[in-house]
Design an enzyme around this catalytic site. Structure first.
Site, mmCIF file in Angstrom:
data_model
loop_
_atom_site.group_PDB
_atom_site.id
_atom_site.type_symbol
_atom_site.label_atom_id
_atom_site.label_comp_id
_atom_site.label_asym_id
_atom_site.label_seq_id
_atom_site.Cartn_x
_atom_site.Cartn_y
_atom_site.Cartn_z
ATOM 1 N N SER A 149 0.835 -1.203 0.000
ATOM 2 C CA SER A 149 0.000 0.000 0.000
ATOM 3 C C SER A 149 0.870 1.253 0.000
ATOM 4 C CB SER A 149 -0.952 -0.017 1.197
ATOM 5 O OG SER A 149 -0.222 0.042 2.407
ATOM 6 N N ASN A 151 1.948 3.660 1.842
ATOM 7 C CA ASN A 151 2.926 4.108 2.838
ATOM 8 C C ASN A 151 3.967 3.056 3.196
ATOM 9 O OD1 ASN A 151 1.292 2.373 4.246
ATOM 10 N ND2 ASN A 151 0.798 3.762 5.919
ATOM 11 N N LYS A 152 4.046 1.984 2.415
ATOM 12 C CA LYS A 152 5.020 0.935 2.711
ATOM 13 C C LYS A 152 6.366 1.232 2.039
ATOM 14 C CE LYS A 152 2.168 -1.633 5.090
ATOM 15 N NZ LYS A 152 0.904 -0.878 4.999
ATOM 16 N N THR A 153 7.410 0.525 2.491
ATOM 17 C CA THR A 153 8.749 0.726 1.942
ATOM 18 C C THR A 153 8.792 0.427 0.449
ATOM 19 O OG1 THR A 153 9.610 0.013 4.091
ATOM 20 C CG2 THR A 153 11.180 0.160 2.282
#
Length: 334
Positions: A149, A151-153
């Site tokens: 999603s 906001n993930k790395t």
């Protein structure tokens, strides 16, 4: 398509699993893992009270009942003793959640599950690239579920993936995510020997993911650096506790999280300076669909209103992090 299969192979290689099956979201990944494992009506699944609501929602979607248990206050991960007390003859699986990328009590949970003959599905949505004892988080249980999603790395806009070493389970995952088909579909005279849904990952998402994979190690290193700066910069403040990460064992902070006196006042002060944090989830037992008494979850109930995720984006410079540290110190001096 080919690009999706290339991305799946790259993720499987990254975490050291035989199979990786890309799907539409991390929530879908959890759901598929549960269904591929045969979890359904009449079964109970142990879920921590500290997690994003997607975890118990996936259990409900599979037809099983999520059984909430309290967490260990040092790591915000499942309390093994609370898990033992919650076990019943209907318990079929345990879903440990790697909060902020922290493995926490995963070794104890795996040992308990093996002793009781239970399935472990790791919710590793926040743990891509992290390790525990030399092995990748997400590759320790029967299934591991990751999220891509925004906001993930590693982000593909939306998306998720299930990893497993189980050949038969991988076949079931692929069938369930593609309308019950066992091979690539034509949209015509395909055989659908089982039921399923359209939870497929696209080539476009996979192309984005493959480019980001080439940058992953640099991003993980940056996240470890950000955490270390916060830990060192806030160490002298008695009003703040930085939750630990075992960097030497390979844990990598998706985000740096803290316990803070007067959390809401601190959050408001930082926002006034243009520094945006994120308050922790409510405990799951305080969400209406899963309502339960606070007394059953003393650590989650006490801790979560005091917890905050600090700005942790891998784009942050050292100066950005030190600006946040300075502002937090200023708040408590005042």
């Amino acid at each position: 398509g080919e690009t999706t299969r290339e991305f799946e192979a790259a993720i499987a290689d990254l975490v050291g699993s035989r199979h990786a099956v890309a799907v539409t979201s991390g929530t879908a990944a959890l759901y598929l893992a549960l269904k591929a494992a045969g979890v359904g009506p009449g079964d109970e699944v142990i879920v921590p009270d500290v997690t994003f609501v997607a975890t118990p929602n996936a259990v409900r979607a599979a037809g099983a009942e999520p059984i909430l248990v309290d967490i260990q206050p040092e790591t915000l991960t499942l309390d093994p003793e609370a898990v033992r007390q919650a076990l019943s003859p209907r318990t079929k699986a345990i879903i440990p959640v790697h909060v902020s990328g922290r493995g926490g009590t995963i070794r104890e949970i795996l040992a308990l599950a093996e002793k009781r003959g239970l399935l472990v599905i790791e919710d590793a949505a926040e743990a891509l690239g992290g390790k525990c004892g030399g092995r990748s988080l997400g590759a320790l249980g029967r299934f591991g579920c990751f999220s891509f999603s925004p906001n993930k790395t590693l982000s593909t806009g939306q998306g998720g993936i299930v990893v497993t070493d189980d050949d038969d389970a991988a076949k079931r995952l692929r069938a369930i995510k593609d309308q019950g088909r066992t091979g690539p579909g034509t949209g015509g005279d395909d055989l659908h020997p089982d039921w399923g849904f359209n939870l497929k990952f696209t080539n476009l998402q996979a192309a984005v993911g493959l480019v980001q994979l080439r940058r992953l190690e640099g991003r993980l290193a940056r996240q470890r650096r950000i955490y270390s700066l916060y830990r060192e910069g806030l160490a002298a403040l008695k009003s703040v506790r930085v939750f630990p990460f075992d960097l030497e064992r390979g844990e990598t902070p998706q985000w740096t999280d803290i316990e803070a006196d007067g959390r809401d006042l601190l959050d408001a002060f930082l926002r006034g300076k243009g520094i945006h944090c994120r308050k922790f989830w409510f405990p799951i037992h305080r969400q209406r669909p899963y309502a339960a008494e606070d007394a059953r979850f003393p650590d989650a109930t006490r801790l979560l209103p005091r917890c905050l995720w600090l700005p942790s984006a891998f784009q942050m410079s050292d100066d950005d992090v030190l600006r946040v540290v300075k502002a937090i110190s200023e708040h408590y001096r005042r």
